[in-house]
Scaffold this active site. Structure first.
Site, PDB file in Angstrom:
ATOM      1  N   LEU A 161     -33.454 -39.680  23.301  1.00  0.00           N
ATOM      2  CA  LEU A 161     -33.680 -38.288  23.701  1.00  0.00           C
ATOM      3  C   LEU A 161     -34.645 -37.553  22.785  1.00  0.00           C
ATOM      4  O   LEU A 161     -35.088 -36.454  23.111  1.00  0.00           O
ATOM      5  CB  LEU A 161     -32.351 -37.553  23.817  1.00  0.00           C
ATOM      6  CG  LEU A 161     -31.631 -37.910  25.128  1.00  0.00           C
ATOM      7  CD1 LEU A 161     -30.175 -37.484  25.086  1.00  0.00           C
ATOM      8  CD2 LEU A 161     -32.347 -37.297  26.317  1.00  0.00           C
TER       9      LEU A 161
ATOM     10  N   PHE B  48     -26.358 -42.086  18.749  1.00  0.00           N
ATOM     11  CA  PHE B  48     -27.457 -42.977  19.146  1.00  0.00           C
ATOM     12  C   PHE B  48     -28.298 -42.389  20.272  1.00  0.00           C
ATOM     13  O   PHE B  48     -29.439 -42.813  20.487  1.00  0.00           O
ATOM     14  CB  PHE B  48     -26.915 -44.367  19.514  1.00  0.00           C
ATOM     15  CG  PHE B  48     -26.796 -44.633  20.983  1.00  0.00           C
ATOM     16  CD1 PHE B  48     -25.661 -44.280  21.685  1.00  0.00           C
ATOM     17  CD2 PHE B  48     -27.837 -45.254  21.671  1.00  0.00           C
ATOM     18  CE1 PHE B  48     -25.554 -44.527  23.044  1.00  0.00           C
ATOM     19  CE2 PHE B  48     -27.734 -45.514  23.027  1.00  0.00           C
ATOM     20  CZ  PHE B  48     -26.590 -45.139  23.718  1.00  0.00           C
ATOM     21  N   LYS B  49     -27.770 -41.377  20.962  1.00  0.00           N
ATOM     22  CA  LYS B  49     -28.536 -40.752  22.043  1.00  0.00           C
ATOM     23  C   LYS B  49     -29.877 -40.209  21.530  1.00  0.00           C
ATOM     24  O   LYS B  49     -30.832 -40.100  22.291  1.00  0.00           O
ATOM     25  CB  LYS B  49     -27.743 -39.608  22.676  1.00  0.00           C
ATOM     26  CG  LYS B  49     -26.374 -39.983  23.224  1.00  0.00           C
ATOM     27  CD  LYS B  49     -26.464 -40.922  24.407  1.00  0.00           C
ATOM     28  CE  LYS B  49     -25.164 -41.058  25.174  1.00  0.00           C
ATOM     29  NZ  LYS B  49     -24.094 -41.770  24.428  1.00  0.00           N
ATOM     30  N   ASP B  50     -29.928 -39.869  20.246  1.00  0.00           N
ATOM     31  CA  ASP B  50     -31.186 -39.368  19.680  1.00  0.00           C
ATOM     32  C   ASP B  50     -32.312 -40.393  19.767  1.00  0.00           C
ATOM     33  O   ASP B  50     -33.479 -40.026  19.821  1.00  0.00           O
ATOM     34  CB  ASP B  50     -31.005 -39.011  18.194  1.00  0.00           C
ATOM     35  CG  ASP B  50     -30.148 -37.772  17.991  1.00  0.00           C
ATOM     36  OD1 ASP B  50     -30.202 -36.857  18.828  1.00  0.00           O
ATOM     37  OD2 ASP B  50     -29.421 -37.731  16.976  1.00  0.00           O
TER      38      ASP B  50
END
Ligand SMILES: *Cc1c(COP(=O)(O)O)cnc(C)c1O
Length: 496
Positions: A116, A111-113
């Site tokens: 980021l 989920f960091k995408d």
């Protein structure tokens, strides 16, 4: 109305969004917070006719008030494009009575995408707006997923360098491979002998080092942070909660204004804080269910009002949640402490000193939106297996922690409100733990064999993010002790 950003430790600071994004952290060691939470301007019905990029614009423009429409729309279209493997960007899947909001369809399948992939664009746009000519050096501590997502976001971005520190023995083999095979002249990766909190503390200390900052300045460098404490990450994370709600509305699963519950597997408290901001913008949310693994500091906090990091650090199968200091909680503490920076600074000083603080009765009374729960390692594995058995749906370990806590919540409260569970990583990223949970016969197999078995089982093709690291060469082999992080930075930037 313009939103300015102040610090959780000093109300004297007031900066524009672009300045807060560039700096990452205010100088006083606090975190940037918006001076008010803007309300949604478009109705939920209107938003439900928009696609992800349009919803992103409608949400983000309310926070990033010094960006022009063109600037923000450019950032959004550069971020949420074919790097994602579905046009929906964050699809909802119904399984076993609740909705899984799949936040892992981006370049690094976690989920960091979601944040980021846009942060580098927000940052370079912010640099242009503020006439910053210096090269931006992103310094990041990672518990596994941030590192790769940040590397992938910033690799090759003109005017930036990125240095990532990860706990050498605290990430999954696939997570580590993803990072050490990262291409790009401007990328640096270091494993440290220590845990995530050591890495995060080390990065905070480097940020606070005035002498280093001056030397950096002379060489034409300026630090910034891609950690979830940067508001440039927090704001894009609000978007998908609004999006999820409006998809349910559009599909007739809920009626306009009907409340939903949100369940979030939590580590640094960034993702769930974004849901809390969404609620305060007017999104109809009943409960925010905060799910922890065996590092259950937050569960204890919601139960007792005492935050106490003095405990054994557990390495679990959900490493991105192996955290004892949830940095973003400071923003909630500030909020429930009536935005009083002095009061907040006191708690944070106690956390730094004794590793512990207790909030006041009045503040405890304001935590009613939250429910804290946790899942043991066994419960997490059982949840993966039972979701597979019952629904044929394979989830990763982090998502399983959330699903497990949601079931505990259901059992305790009987609250049948429609629930959205944040699904934070692809099961392929944690293939070993996932497959072992499904059947112990997989225990003896090699990592990539497990990946192939998982693909067969779940009838999902192996994501490119995994496919490409099968044979990629290792490009980064730096290792240091937790006291050696500064020297590493000096070496990479040729400051020594
Ligand atoms: C980072 C991460 C989390 C925790 O999110 P926070 O915002 O730190 O609470 C949960 N699951 C996965 C897969 C992650 O990468």
């Amino acid at each position: 109305m313009e939103v300015l950003y102040s610090s959780t430790r000093d109300s004297g600071i007031r900066v524009k969004a672009s300045e807060a994004i560039l700096k990452g952290l205010p100088d006083d060691g606090g975190l940037f917070v918006p001076d008010h939470i803007p309300a949604l301007e478009k109705s939920l019905a209107e938003l439900s006719d928009m696609d992800y990029q349009e919803v992103a614009y409608e949400v983000m423009r309310l926070y990033l008030t010094d960006f022009t429409e063109e600037e923000l729309k450019n950032c959004i279209s550069n971020a949420y494009d074919s790097k994602f493997d579905t046009k929906e960007i964050a699809p909802l899947t119904h399984a076993d009575g609740s909705y899984f909001l799949e936040l892992f369809h981006g370049a690094t399948i976690a989920f960091k995408d979601m944040a980021l992939s846009i942060l580098p664009h927000l940052m370079t746009a912010s640099a242009r707006k503020n006439n910053v000519k210096k090269e931006i050096v992103i310094l990041t501590a990672t518990s596994g997923d941030t590192g790769k997502a940040a590397l992938s976001g910033f690799a090759g971005v003109e005017g930036t360098k990125i240095i990532v520190f990860y706990p050498k023995n605290g990430v999954s083999p696939i997570q580590e491979l993803q990072m050490v095979t990262q291409k790009g002249e401007n990328t640096y990766v270091v494993g440290i002998h220590g845990n995530f909190d050591d890495a995060q503390t080390g990065v905070k200390n480097i940020f606070a080092d005035k002498e280093l900052e001056e030397r950096m300045d002379r060489q034409g460098y300026q630090f910034s942070s891609a950690n979830s404490i940067n508001i440039g990450r927090l704001v894009p994370q609000i978007v998908y909660y609004v999006y999820a709600y409006t998809r349910l509305l559009k599909e007739g699963k809920i009626t306009e204004g009907e409340k939903i519950n949100i369940v979030v597997p939590t580590g640094n408290f960034g993702n769930i804080l974004a849901a809390f901001y969404a609620k305060n913008m007017g999104l109809p949310i009943h409960r925010l269910i905060c799910a922890s693994n065996e590092n259950k500091v937050l569960y204890d906090f919601f139960r007792t009002g005492i935050y106490d990091k003095n405990r054994e650090f557990a390495l679990t199968s959900s490493p991105s949640m192996d955290i004892l200091i949830s940095s973003n909680l400071e923003r909630l503490i500030y909020w429930i402490g009536e935005n009083d920076p002095e009061k907040n600074a006191c708690f944070m000083k106690a956390l730094n000193g004794e590793g512990k603080y207790e909030i006041t009765e009045g503040m405890k009374g304001q935590l009613g939106d939250f429910y804290g729960g946790y899942a043991s390692e066994k419960e997490t594995a059982d949840t993966i297996r039972s979701l597979w058995d019952k629904a044929g749906y394979v989830v990763d370990t982090h998502t399983a922690v959330a699903a497990c806590v949601y079931h505990k919540y259901l059992g305790e409260t009987g609250d049948k409100t429609t629930a959205v569970i944040a699904s934070t990583a692809s099961p392929f990223k944690f293939a070993r733990s996932v497959m072992s949970a499904i059947d112990e016969k997989y225990d003896a197999m090699a990592d990539f064999e497990l990946v192939d078995r998982l693909s067969g089982l779940a009838k999902v093709t192996v994501p490119p993010a995994i496919e490409e690291i099968r044979s990629a060469p290792v490009l980064h082999d730096n290792i240091c002790g937790k006291d050696g992080m500064k020297q590493m930075v000096e070496r990479f930037l040729k400051l020594a």
